[in-house]
Design a protein around this motif. Structure first.
Motif, short mmCIF file in Angstrom:
data_model
loop_
_atom_site.label_atom_id
_atom_site.label_comp_id
_atom_site.label_asym_id
_atom_site.label_seq_id
_atom_site.Cartn_x
_atom_site.Cartn_y
_atom_site.Cartn_z
N GLU A 88 -15.44 -0.79 2.87
CA GLU A 88 -14.21 -0.02 2.70
C GLU A 88 -13.19 -0.44 3.76
OE1 GLU A 88 -13.46 2.33 0.30
OE2 GLU A 88 -15.33 1.62 -0.60
N ILE A 89 -11.94 -0.39 3.40
CA ILE A 89 -10.88 -0.67 4.36
C ILE A 89 -10.73 0.59 5.21
CG2 ILE A 89 -8.44 -1.19 4.66
CD1 ILE A 89 -8.56 -2.60 1.92
N PRO A 90 -10.87 0.46 6.53
CA PRO A 90 -10.80 1.66 7.37
C PRO A 90 -9.40 2.28 7.33
CG PRO A 90 -10.91 -0.32 8.72
CD PRO A 90 -11.09 -0.75 7.31
N PRO A 91 -9.34 3.60 7.50
CA PRO A 91 -8.04 4.27 7.51
C PRO A 91 -7.13 3.79 8.63
CG PRO A 91 -9.83 5.89 7.46
CD PRO A 91 -10.45 4.53 7.63
N SER A 92 -7.72 3.23 9.69
CA SER A 92 -6.90 2.75 10.81
C SER A 92 -6.17 1.45 10.48
CB SER A 92 -7.79 2.53 12.04
OG SER A 92 -8.75 1.52 11.78
N PHE A 93 -6.57 0.77 9.40
CA PHE A 93 -5.91 -0.50 9.06
C PHE A 93 -4.49 -0.21 8.58
CE2 PHE A 93 -4.80 -4.13 6.39
CZ PHE A 93 -4.98 -5.14 7.31
N PRO A 94 -3.49 -0.91 9.14
CA PRO A 94 -2.09 -0.62 8.77
C PRO A 94 -1.77 -1.03 7.34
CG PRO A 94 -2.20 -2.53 10.22
CD PRO A 94 -3.60 -1.97 10.13
N ARG A 95 -1.08 -0.14 6.69
CA ARG A 95 -0.57 -0.41 5.34
C ARG A 95 0.94 -0.27 5.40
NH1 ARG A 95 -5.45 1.66 5.03
NH2 ARG A 95 -6.85 1.18 3.33
N PRO A 96 1.65 -1.30 4.99
CA PRO A 96 3.11 -1.19 5.06
C PRO A 96 3.62 -0.12 4.10
CG PRO A 96 2.47 -3.28 4.05
CD PRO A 96 1.22 -2.59 4.48
N ALA A 97 4.58 0.64 4.58
CA ALA A 97 5.17 1.69 3.74
C ALA A 97 6.17 1.06 2.78
CB ALA A 97 5.85 2.73 4.61
N PRO A 98 6.09 1.46 1.51
CA PRO A 98 7.11 0.95 0.60
C PRO A 98 8.45 1.57 0.98
CG PRO A 98 5.73 2.58 -0.50
CD PRO A 98 5.17 2.36 0.86
N GLY A 99 9.45 0.80 0.89
CA GLY A 99 10.75 1.34 1.23
C GLY A 99 11.78 0.25 1.31
N GLY A 100 12.96 0.69 1.50
CA GLY A 100 14.06 -0.23 1.60
C GLY A 100 15.30 0.43 1.03
N ALA A 101 16.40 -0.21 1.18
CA ALA A 101 17.65 0.33 0.68
C ALA A 101 18.44 -0.78 0.01
CB ALA A 101 18.46 0.93 1.81
N VAL A 102 19.03 -0.40 -1.08
CA VAL A 102 19.90 -1.32 -1.79
C VAL A 102 21.24 -0.61 -1.93
CG1 VAL A 102 20.25 -2.59 -3.94
CG2 VAL A 102 17.95 -2.28 -3.06
N PRO A 103 22.32 -1.26 -1.50
CA PRO A 103 23.61 -0.57 -1.55
C PRO A 103 24.07 -0.34 -2.99
CG PRO A 103 23.91 -2.85 -0.91
CD PRO A 103 22.42 -2.60 -0.99
N GLY A 104 24.87 0.68 -3.15
CA GLY A 104 25.44 0.97 -4.45
C GLY A 104 25.56 2.46 -4.65
N VAL A 105 26.20 2.82 -5.75
CA VAL A 105 26.45 4.23 -6.05
C VAL A 105 25.19 4.88 -6.61
CG1 VAL A 105 27.84 5.80 -7.45
CG2 VAL A 105 28.89 3.78 -6.44
N GLN A 106 24.51 4.20 -7.50
CA GLN A 106 23.33 4.79 -8.13
C GLN A 106 22.08 4.56 -7.28
OE1 GLN A 106 23.08 3.13 -12.02
NE2 GLN A 106 24.72 4.40 -12.83
N PRO A 107 21.17 5.52 -7.26
CA PRO A 107 19.91 5.31 -6.53
C PRO A 107 19.11 4.17 -7.15
CG PRO A 107 20.07 7.57 -7.38
CD PRO A 107 21.24 6.82 -7.89
N LYS A 108 18.44 3.43 -6.31
CA LYS A 108 17.66 2.29 -6.80
C LYS A 108 16.28 2.33 -6.16
CE LYS A 108 21.84 -0.48 -7.00
NZ LYS A 108 22.76 0.53 -6.52
N LEU A 109 15.29 1.88 -6.90
CA LEU A 109 13.94 1.75 -6.39
C LEU A 109 13.66 0.27 -6.12
CD1 LEU A 109 11.94 4.02 -8.85
CD2 LEU A 109 12.49 4.52 -6.48
N LEU A 110 13.03 0.01 -4.99
CA LEU A 110 12.63 -1.36 -4.71
C LEU A 110 11.20 -1.54 -5.19
CD1 LEU A 110 14.10 -1.94 -1.14
CD2 LEU A 110 15.00 -2.69 -3.32
N VAL A 111 11.08 -2.19 -6.33
CA VAL A 111 9.77 -2.43 -6.92
C VAL A 111 9.70 -3.88 -7.37
CG1 VAL A 111 9.45 -0.04 -7.69
CG2 VAL A 111 10.54 -1.68 -9.22
#
Length: 123
Positions: free
Chosen positions: A9-32
């Protein structure tokens, strides 16, 4: 049993990058991104598994290096040797594609493995 072992098993202490980011614009956008037939935000479980396997391997390589260097010469002392290797590893880690969190995890894991090895009486 069929000879195929389940990976640890991957230990809970192993870092996992958080999904996130920002894209400019008027409408909300998801980075996927597309992964096969679905969209994924952040790394997939297989990508995290691959990073974990790489970091675990690096930790074991560092332990072997520390043990070898310690056997070659009693100088410097174990803490001095560990500090020297840690500094060198931090300088090289970014070039190897490790995140700062992964770098610290590898160093923590190396320290834990060295303690395990010392407790088991291996040289």
């Amino acid at each position: 049993m069929n000879g195929i072992s389940k990976p640890p098993e991957i230990p809970p202490s192993f870092p996992r990058p958080a999904p996130g980011g920002a894209v400019p614009g008027v409408q909300p956008k998801l980075l996927v991104r597309r992964d096969g037939a679905s969209f994924v935000a952040g790394p997939t479980e297989q990508e995290v598994r691959d990073r974990y396997d790489m970091c675990e391997d690096l930790a074991h390589q560092l332990v072997a290096y520390l043990v070898r260097k310690r056997a070659e010469s009693p100088e410097p002392s174990t803490p001095q040797l560990h500090d020297k290797v840690t500094q060198a590893f931090r300088k090289k880690a970014f070039g190897w594609g490790l995140s700062p969190a992964e770098t610290e995890w590898v160093l923590d894991r190396t320290a834990a493995l060295v303690l395990l090895e010392a407790a088991s009486g291996k040289k």
